[in-house]
Scaffold this motif. Structure first.
Motif, mmCIF file in Angstrom:
data_model
loop_
_atom_site.group_PDB
_atom_site.id
_atom_site.type_symbol
_atom_site.label_atom_id
_atom_site.label_comp_id
_atom_site.label_asym_id
_atom_site.label_seq_id
_atom_site.Cartn_x
_atom_site.Cartn_y
_atom_site.Cartn_z
ATOM 1 N N LEU A 116 0.830 -1.206 0.000
ATOM 2 C CA LEU A 116 0.000 0.000 0.000
ATOM 3 C C LEU A 116 0.866 1.258 0.000
ATOM 4 O O LEU A 116 0.552 2.244 -0.671
ATOM 5 C CB LEU A 116 -0.932 -0.003 1.214
ATOM 6 C CG LEU A 116 -2.088 -1.009 1.164
ATOM 7 C CD1 LEU A 116 -2.829 -1.032 2.500
ATOM 8 C CD2 LEU A 116 -3.054 -0.667 0.042
ATOM 9 N N VAL A 117 1.968 1.223 0.749
ATOM 10 C CA VAL A 117 2.889 2.366 0.764
ATOM 11 C C VAL A 117 3.423 2.617 -0.644
ATOM 12 O O VAL A 117 3.439 3.759 -1.134
ATOM 13 C CB VAL A 117 4.057 2.118 1.747
ATOM 14 C CG1 VAL A 117 5.133 3.199 1.573
ATOM 15 C CG2 VAL A 117 3.558 2.113 3.186
ATOM 16 N N GLN A 162 2.003 11.462 2.652
ATOM 17 C CA GLN A 162 1.856 11.131 4.067
ATOM 18 C C GLN A 162 0.403 11.215 4.510
ATOM 19 O O GLN A 162 -0.101 10.339 5.205
ATOM 20 C CB GLN A 162 2.724 12.066 4.921
ATOM 21 C CG GLN A 162 2.744 11.715 6.407
ATOM 22 C CD GLN A 162 3.231 10.303 6.653
ATOM 23 O OE1 GLN A 162 4.208 9.846 6.057
ATOM 24 N NE2 GLN A 162 2.536 9.576 7.522
ATOM 25 N N LYS A 163 -0.288 12.269 4.098
ATOM 26 C CA LYS A 163 -1.698 12.415 4.464
ATOM 27 C C LYS A 163 -2.532 11.305 3.849
ATOM 28 O O LYS A 163 -3.448 10.764 4.489
ATOM 29 C CB LYS A 163 -2.217 13.781 4.020
ATOM 30 C CG LYS A 163 -1.606 14.950 4.776
ATOM 31 C CD LYS A 163 -2.167 16.277 4.301
ATOM 32 C CE LYS A 163 -1.531 17.432 5.069
ATOM 33 N NZ LYS A 163 -2.022 18.749 4.595
ATOM 34 N N ILE A 164 -2.231 10.942 2.603
ATOM 35 C CA ILE A 164 -2.977 9.889 1.928
ATOM 36 C C ILE A 164 -2.713 8.538 2.590
ATOM 37 O O ILE A 164 -3.625 7.728 2.783
ATOM 38 C CB ILE A 164 -2.621 9.851 0.428
ATOM 39 C CG1 ILE A 164 -3.083 11.146 -0.259
ATOM 40 C CG2 ILE A 164 -3.255 8.635 -0.249
ATOM 41 C CD1 ILE A 164 -2.595 11.297 -1.680
ATOM 42 N N LEU A 165 -1.456 8.294 2.966
ATOM 43 C CA LEU A 165 -1.110 7.035 3.625
ATOM 44 C C LEU A 165 -1.857 6.864 4.942
ATOM 45 O O LEU A 165 -2.285 5.752 5.289
ATOM 46 C CB LEU A 165 0.401 6.968 3.875
ATOM 47 C CG LEU A 165 1.253 6.429 2.733
ATOM 48 C CD1 LEU A 165 2.736 6.597 3.039
ATOM 49 C CD2 LEU A 165 0.933 4.953 2.470
ATOM 50 N N ALA A 196 10.646 2.186 5.188
ATOM 51 C CA ALA A 196 9.770 1.081 5.577
ATOM 52 C C ALA A 196 9.375 0.225 4.400
ATOM 53 O O ALA A 196 8.993 -0.936 4.554
ATOM 54 C CB ALA A 196 8.517 1.632 6.251
ATOM 55 N N ASN A 197 9.492 0.788 3.194
ATOM 56 C CA ASN A 197 9.085 0.062 1.991
ATOM 57 C C ASN A 197 10.272 -0.448 1.188
ATOM 58 O O ASN A 197 10.112 -0.984 0.104
ATOM 59 C CB ASN A 197 8.223 0.980 1.113
ATOM 60 C CG ASN A 197 7.509 0.236 0.016
ATOM 61 O OD1 ASN A 197 6.975 -0.834 0.234
ATOM 62 N ND2 ASN A 197 7.514 0.808 -1.181
ATOM 63 N N TYR A 198 11.480 -0.233 1.719
ATOM 64 C CA TYR A 198 12.694 -0.555 0.940
ATOM 65 C C TYR A 198 13.098 -2.013 1.123
ATOM 66 O O TYR A 198 13.231 -2.489 2.254
ATOM 67 C CB TYR A 198 13.846 0.353 1.365
ATOM 68 C CG TYR A 198 15.154 0.021 0.681
ATOM 69 C CD1 TYR A 198 15.292 0.202 -0.693
ATOM 70 C CD2 TYR A 198 16.235 -0.474 1.406
ATOM 71 C CE1 TYR A 198 16.488 -0.106 -1.330
ATOM 72 C CE2 TYR A 198 17.419 -0.781 0.770
ATOM 73 C CZ TYR A 198 17.542 -0.594 -0.597
ATOM 74 O OH TYR A 198 18.723 -0.916 -1.214
ATOM 75 N N THR A 199 13.292 -2.696 0.029
ATOM 76 C CA THR A 199 13.793 -4.069 0.035
ATOM 77 C C THR A 199 15.038 -4.107 -0.838
ATOM 78 O O THR A 199 14.955 -3.887 -2.045
ATOM 79 C CB THR A 199 12.752 -5.050 -0.515
ATOM 80 O OG1 THR A 199 11.553 -4.943 0.253
ATOM 81 C CG2 THR A 199 13.284 -6.475 -0.440
#
Length: 386
Positions: free
Chosen positions: A264-265, A310-313, A379-382
């Motif tokens: 989702l992020v 950020q607001k949308i998340l 947080a979304n980094y792989t």
């Protein structure tokens, strides 16, 4: 070829301020700032009365009020601005052979060939007068051979400017101007060019294009063309977009909540980038999930017009917590933004800091150059395998 086209650029003068004054005549001639009320807010728009004191769009509110302490601050009403923007668009669309709406308060019109039937300058002047008469909004325009020169002409004529730059006058008009007047030439690029003595358009135009390409890459070629009055970008016909969305169907159904949240992020970051790139703001956020038994559920929430990831998340996270109620695998997840209006990133962030705006602009610039995956939240980094 340079003189074959006739392109108009129209821009409403201090659009937000003008809309507020149409609603409340007591604001006429009052120093007015549109933006966040807090000291950490940013100036989204300001009247010419405040510009006399040095106030500018994008300036920290604290600095703006220090320069003009008597200014009246209004938070802003995107629905009001969208209403007037649509009204102006309807008026222009009735008469324009080909119109492109480039933002909430400006558009381009291709009137090439109009001189054979009706003088281009006369036609543009009459349309400008009609908009002022029927919408009540002050407007400036530039008329020239392409988008770049027309837009620069509009800026030079404000307020209530009406400037025509024929093909033979393009270089004489452009040469003495600062390179800052060239559209899409940001402060970082200006600093790079200024350090090597390029501050005026004529200096940039006379530079060997190969040198600029070595310094700035492809952007160097683009800026050299603009400095020389070369821009073949067409006027794109205006079509109002209703929504923007994305969804993912999984190869295998899943109930890995951590993976879903990371996905989702990523989806929000990509859609948010698309919003800002195309000058959209959204007012309705929708989340869709489909369970493994094909039951499909959606939830949506109305928000203040925004393009802030950020607001949308925060909204998406809230919707996900409410929507994913069963302990059942999911086969699909999707996000949709609707209730779109034209507007830039700065327009929306009435309460944000200049630091945050600069951060988003830097991130978007990296995505424009290297692709959407160039930068993401930690947080979304792989890490990719070597």
């Amino acid at each position: 070829m340079l003189g074959d086209r006739s392109i108009v650029h129209m821009d409403m003068d201090t659009f937000f301020v003008s809309c507020e004054r149409l609603q409340d005549s007591r604001l006429n001639a009052v120093p007015l700032i549109i933006g966040g009320h807090s000291a950490r807010g940013v100036v989204s728009s300001c009247s010419y009365e405040t510009r006399y004191f040095g106030v500018r769009s994008g300036m920290p509110m604290k600095q703006a009020l220090r320069l003009c302490p008597d200014a009246k601050v209004i938070k802003g009403d995107m629905e009001l601005y969208s209403k007037y923007s649509n009204l102006v668009t309807e008026i222009a669309n009735e008469h324009a052979p080909m119109l492109e709406k480039s933002s909430i308060d400006e558009f381009y019109i291709d009137i090439s060939g109009m001189d054979r039937f009706f003088g281009c300058l006369q036609w543009t002047t009459e349309l400008s007068d009609k908009i002022k008469r029927e919408a009540g909004l002050p407007i400036s325009f530039g008329l020239s051979v392409n988008k770049t020169v027309a837009k620069i002409a509009t800026g030079e004529g404000k307020p209530l400017g009406r400037i025509e730059v024929p093909a033979t006058a393009v270089r004489p008009f452009m040469n003495p101007l600062s390179i800052k007047k060239i559209p899409m030439l940001g402060n970082a690029t200006f600093q790079i060019l200024a350090r090597i003595g390029i501050r005026k358009v004529h200096t940039l135009a006379d530079m060997p294009v190969e040198v600029l390409q070595r310094i700035l890459g492809k952007n160097g070629i683009s800026l050299w063309k603009k400095a020389n009055g070369i821009d073949n970008t067409p006027v794109e016909p205006y079509h109002e977009r209703k929504s923007i969305s994305t969804e993912r169907t999984f190869n295998q159904d899943t109930f890995d909540v951590d993976m879903l949240r990371r996905l989702l992020v990523s989806m929000v970051e990509n859609l948010g980038f698309d919003l800002r790139k195309e000058n959209w703001l959204t007012s309705t956020i929708t989340l869709k999930i489909r369970y493994s038994n094909f039951d499909t559920h959606t939830r949506q929430k109305r928000v203040a017009y925004t393009s802030d990831d950020q607001k949308i998340l925060e909204v998406i996270s809230e919707l996900f917590d409410k929507l994913y109620e069963r302990r059942m695998r999911l086969r699909l997840i999707g996000i949709s933004f609707s209730g779109l209006v034209r507007g830039s990133y700065q327009i929306d962030l009435f309460e944000d800091t200049p630091h945050k705006i600069a951060l988003y602009q830097a991130m978007d610039s990296m995505r424009m150059r290297y692709g959407k995956e160039a930068v993401t939240r930690a947080a979304n980094y792989t890490p990719k395998p070597r």
